[in-house]
Design an enzyme around this catalytic site. Sequence first.
Site: not given
Length: 436
Positions: A146, A148, A206, A210, A262
């Site tokens: 994901e 988000l 992901k 990040n 996150c």
Amino acid sequence: MKLSVIGCGYLGAVHAAAMASVGHEVVGIDVDQLKIDALSMGQAPFFEPGLQEILTAGIEAGNLRFTTDMAEAEGAKVHFIGVGTPQQKDGYAADLTYVNAAIDGLLPYLAEGDIVAGKSTVPVGTAAGLAPRVSATGATLVWNPEFLREGWAVKDTLDPDRLVAGVPAGADGERAADVLREIYAPAVAKGTPFLVVDLPTAELVKVSANAFLATKISFINAMAEIAEATGADVSKLAEAIGYDERIGRQFLKAGIGFGGGCLPKDIRAFSARAEELGRGESVAFLRQVDEINLRRRDRAVQLVVEGLGGAVFEKNVTVLGAAFKPHSDDIRDSPALDVAVRLHGLGANVTVTDPAAIENAQRVHPQLNYVLDRDEALRDADAVVLVTEWDEYRRELDPEHASALARGRVVVDGRNGLDAAAWRAAGWTYYGMGRP
């Protein structure tokens, strides 16, 4: 298509409601009875713009329901795993307890041809360890990360900027990719790129994203430290270098740094996994990224102390914001609350206000004062600190109006979101992050 979503926290609840909103039959499963009860009654368990509407619509339409019974997953064609992967208590690595528990609980209800789609952010190599357990049932494990953004999660689920399907080699992988493409058909039809990759690549996407974003934020905050030492203006610096298309302007805003559930834990887990792989040197810079980020919180506290003449003991300090970012009630690793707690530790009378996160903040840090009304929070303040960029603080708070409420005239702009000239014109001593 019938889907199950295992884990109904931030990721899972949004995913379940969003998939129901495009016509799928969805059951959300979680071990937390209180959370399931709230969701079943159409009550979003956290603040996220747009979630309440699609949650209520799905339940009323009859294609969205929630339960604590894992057996209800039986019969679904695709099972999404959306449980948390927090930082381990005794180190930087990701804690996969919930992922393993979700897989173990799901295994008895899998059937030949089912697809288990991991969405949780996990260390690279996790899927390889889980795949044999899933394939023993005749099901196929894939990874579908994901991307988000809190505050934009519903939009990012329904209209993502890309979709990534990590699948095993061979016919099973090709079939699984086709099924995921069918699930996300509305987004694909609108032109959303659909990338089919191998499992390790999907796991890395992901955390790599990040890590890059965190690095960009800490880079401009490192430049803020240099600006503070030289009298330069980091905001103008960011504007100037941001015109370079190779760099871009997004995420080049100096302030008190990033937080949330996150970026901080993901870059730490990435570093830990790289060490396990014998490639710690490849991402050693992430340690510095983390350290720079944490230093900016120190700097915000230091500016308040300087502004109040060297001590904050028994001074009234109003902290504007508790959530780690606007449009969210998430206080996980919140820079805003960290600054508030540190000021309280120095003896200040700290009052925190936030449009959405007060209840969560009060539960974790009851030692602080909380006031929902912004103006009431500003009353008799000796210093004001902007730490979360809600519009009602950044754009809608007039400095003349603030002057009529506060006792002192010290404002620390922890997000460089205020009009410094306007606040100074209103008699305030303005302190920015890397701004003269």
